[in-house]
Design a protein around this motif. Structure first.
Motif, mmCIF file in Angstrom:
data_model
loop_
_atom_site.group_PDB
_atom_site.id
_atom_site.type_symbol
_atom_site.label_atom_id
_atom_site.label_comp_id
_atom_site.label_asym_id
_atom_site.label_seq_id
_atom_site.Cartn_x
_atom_site.Cartn_y
_atom_site.Cartn_z
ATOM 1 N N SER A 78 25.349 48.345 24.763
ATOM 2 C CA SER A 78 24.534 47.355 24.037
ATOM 3 C C SER A 78 23.001 47.498 23.540
ATOM 4 C CB SER A 78 24.574 46.171 24.626
ATOM 5 O OG SER A 78 23.904 46.015 25.888
ATOM 6 N N ASN A 79 22.574 48.822 23.937
ATOM 7 C CA ASN A 79 21.251 48.869 24.054
ATOM 8 C C ASN A 79 20.881 49.816 22.802
ATOM 9 O OD1 ASN A 79 22.445 50.899 25.427
ATOM 10 N ND2 ASN A 79 20.451 51.320 26.713
ATOM 11 N N ILE A 80 21.801 50.478 22.226
ATOM 12 C CA ILE A 80 21.836 51.280 21.001
ATOM 13 C C ILE A 80 22.140 50.620 19.618
ATOM 14 C CG2 ILE A 80 22.602 53.634 20.162
ATOM 15 C CD1 ILE A 80 21.223 53.969 22.985
ATOM 16 N N LYS A 81 21.615 51.033 18.538
ATOM 17 C CA LYS A 81 21.702 50.484 17.446
ATOM 18 C C LYS A 81 21.776 51.430 16.363
ATOM 19 C CE LYS A 81 19.150 47.029 14.577
ATOM 20 N NZ LYS A 81 18.017 46.283 14.347
ATOM 21 N N ILE A 82 22.817 51.355 15.557
ATOM 22 C CA ILE A 82 23.257 52.489 14.662
ATOM 23 C C ILE A 82 23.590 51.730 13.489
ATOM 24 C CG2 ILE A 82 24.928 54.176 13.704
ATOM 25 C CD1 ILE A 82 25.612 54.450 16.772
ATOM 26 N N ILE A 83 22.653 52.100 12.342
ATOM 27 C CA ILE A 83 22.518 51.498 11.118
ATOM 28 C C ILE A 83 23.264 52.620 10.210
ATOM 29 C CG2 ILE A 83 21.410 50.347 9.247
ATOM 30 C CD1 ILE A 83 19.517 49.351 11.466
ATOM 31 N N GLY A 84 24.011 52.069 9.115
ATOM 32 C CA GLY A 84 24.360 52.970 8.122
ATOM 33 C C GLY A 84 24.571 52.313 6.813
ATOM 34 N N ASN A 85 24.460 53.267 5.752
ATOM 35 C CA ASN A 85 24.532 52.456 4.425
ATOM 36 C C ASN A 85 25.685 52.748 3.587
ATOM 37 O OD1 ASN A 85 23.635 51.637 1.751
ATOM 38 N ND2 ASN A 85 22.066 53.055 1.457
ATOM 39 N N ILE A 86 26.376 51.993 3.051
ATOM 40 C CA ILE A 86 27.659 52.334 2.285
ATOM 41 C C ILE A 86 27.461 52.950 0.998
ATOM 42 C CG2 ILE A 86 29.529 51.003 1.224
ATOM 43 C CD1 ILE A 86 29.653 49.112 3.381
ATOM 44 N N THR A 87 27.981 54.080 0.894
ATOM 45 C CA THR A 87 27.833 54.840 -0.354
ATOM 46 C C THR A 87 28.828 54.704 -1.295
ATOM 47 O OG1 THR A 87 28.318 56.943 0.737
ATOM 48 C CG2 THR A 87 26.053 56.517 0.792
ATOM 49 N N ASN A 88 30.071 54.819 -0.814
ATOM 50 C CA ASN A 88 31.293 54.940 -2.050
ATOM 51 C C ASN A 88 32.477 54.277 -1.319
ATOM 52 O OD1 ASN A 88 33.083 55.736 -3.834
ATOM 53 N ND2 ASN A 88 33.143 57.764 -2.691
ATOM 54 N N HIS A 89 33.317 53.653 -2.060
ATOM 55 C CA HIS A 89 34.958 53.183 -1.717
ATOM 56 C C HIS A 89 35.673 54.129 -2.418
ATOM 57 C CE1 HIS A 89 33.324 49.794 0.303
ATOM 58 N NE2 HIS A 89 32.498 49.314 -0.634
ATOM 59 N N GLY A 90 36.744 54.109 -1.887
ATOM 60 C CA GLY A 90 37.950 54.827 -2.739
ATOM 61 C C GLY A 90 39.285 55.010 -2.183
ATOM 62 N N ARG A 91 40.136 55.814 -2.659
ATOM 63 C CA ARG A 91 41.382 56.040 -1.946
ATOM 64 C C ARG A 91 41.631 57.389 -1.714
ATOM 65 N NH1 ARG A 91 45.365 52.269 -5.430
ATOM 66 N NH2 ARG A 91 46.811 52.601 -3.396
ATOM 67 N N HIS A 92 42.407 57.696 -0.739
ATOM 68 C CA HIS A 92 42.748 59.098 -0.441
ATOM 69 C C HIS A 92 43.802 59.517 -1.359
ATOM 70 C CE1 HIS A 92 40.539 59.608 3.341
ATOM 71 N NE2 HIS A 92 40.810 58.406 3.767
ATOM 72 N N LYS A 93 44.175 61.019 -1.023
ATOM 73 C CA LYS A 93 45.429 61.321 -1.909
ATOM 74 C C LYS A 93 46.647 60.860 -1.575
ATOM 75 C CE LYS A 93 45.695 65.819 -2.780
ATOM 76 N NZ LYS A 93 45.925 67.085 -2.556
ATOM 77 N N LYS A 94 47.520 60.918 -2.226
ATOM 78 C CA LYS A 94 48.819 60.181 -2.252
ATOM 79 C C LYS A 94 49.525 60.823 -1.244
ATOM 80 C CE LYS A 94 52.518 58.042 -4.904
ATOM 81 N NZ LYS A 94 53.110 57.697 -5.919
ATOM 82 N N ILE A 95 50.236 60.324 -0.137
ATOM 83 C CA ILE A 95 51.107 60.982 0.828
ATOM 84 C C ILE A 95 52.675 60.339 0.368
ATOM 85 C CG2 ILE A 95 49.368 61.437 2.593
ATOM 86 C CD1 ILE A 95 50.762 59.067 3.861
ATOM 87 N N ASN A 96 53.715 61.322 0.333
ATOM 88 C CA ASN A 96 54.936 60.944 0.118
ATOM 89 C C ASN A 96 55.673 60.486 1.231
ATOM 90 O OD1 ASN A 96 54.842 60.855 -2.618
ATOM 91 N ND2 ASN A 96 54.863 63.132 -2.688
ATOM 92 N N ILE A 97 56.566 59.637 1.569
ATOM 93 C CA ILE A 97 57.233 59.291 2.825
ATOM 94 C C ILE A 97 58.749 59.336 2.027
ATOM 95 C CG2 ILE A 97 57.992 57.453 4.485
ATOM 96 C CD1 ILE A 97 54.512 56.900 3.073
ATOM 97 N N ILE A 98 59.711 60.317 2.759
ATOM 98 C CA ILE A 98 60.847 60.264 2.161
ATOM 99 C C ILE A 98 61.843 60.285 3.544
ATOM 100 C CG2 ILE A 98 62.604 61.876 1.229
ATOM 101 C CD1 ILE A 98 60.251 63.297 -0.214
ATOM 102 N N LYS A 99 62.918 59.147 3.188
ATOM 103 C CA LYS A 99 63.982 59.281 4.125
ATOM 104 C C LYS A 99 65.241 59.571 3.481
ATOM 105 C CE LYS A 99 61.559 55.344 6.656
ATOM 106 N NZ LYS A 99 61.926 53.888 7.111
ATOM 107 N N PHE A 100 65.997 60.352 4.183
ATOM 108 C CA PHE A 100 67.018 61.192 3.797
ATOM 109 C C PHE A 100 68.291 61.339 4.700
ATOM 110 C CE2 PHE A 100 69.527 64.941 2.463
ATOM 111 C CZ PHE A 100 69.852 64.588 1.477
ATOM 112 N N ASN A 101 69.260 61.026 4.614
ATOM 113 C CA ASN A 101 70.589 61.067 5.298
ATOM 114 C C ASN A 101 71.574 61.731 4.227
ATOM 115 O OD1 ASN A 101 69.454 59.538 7.275
ATOM 116 N ND2 ASN A 101 70.514 57.731 6.980
ATOM 117 N N ARG A 102 71.895 63.020 4.843
ATOM 118 C CA ARG A 102 72.870 63.773 4.115
ATOM 119 C C ARG A 102 74.252 63.281 4.419
ATOM 120 N NH1 ARG A 102 74.031 69.389 7.032
ATOM 121 N NH2 ARG A 102 74.572 68.445 9.303
#
Length: 104
Positions: free
Chosen positions: A55-79
């Motif tokens: 509780s005795n440490i103070k960390i301050i940051g500045n928001i620089t950017n918002h965005g979205r990560h690259k797309k990941i594909n989820i595939i479910k498959f039953n042969r």
């Protein structure tokens, strides 16, 4: 000098001037944010470990950017069952530049 903070269920090591990519934070770009879940603070040979947080440490940051990560594909498959399901996901993120780490 660095610290380990907890945000969004994950832990991040931060230094002054470092940009950290966190889970989405609902604040506008350019706004300052203060982190209050500090787990460890290291200054040269001085190490402070929280129980569970410091509780005795103070960390301050500045928001620089918002965005979205690259797309990941989820595939479910039953042969031989005529079953195939394809789904995609893009996670939101916020880039935060750490401006100061101060001990109170």
């Amino acid at each position: 000098m660095y610290a380990i903070i907890k945000n969004g269920g994950k832990q991040y090591q931060v230094n002054e001037g470092k940009t950290v990519r966190l889970e989405k934070i609902n604040l506008p770009t350019g706004k300052n944010i203060e982190f209050n879940k500090i787990l460890i603070f290291v200054n040269n040979s001085n190490v402070q470990i929280g129980n569970p947080t410091l509780s005795n440490i103070k960390i301050i940051g500045n928001i620089t950017n918002h965005g979205r990560h690259k797309k990941i594909n989820i595939i479910k498959f039953n042969r031989r069952k005529h079953y195939k399901k394809k789904q995609g996901h893009r996670q939101y993120f916020t880039d935060v530049k750490i401006t100061s780490i101060n001990s109170i």
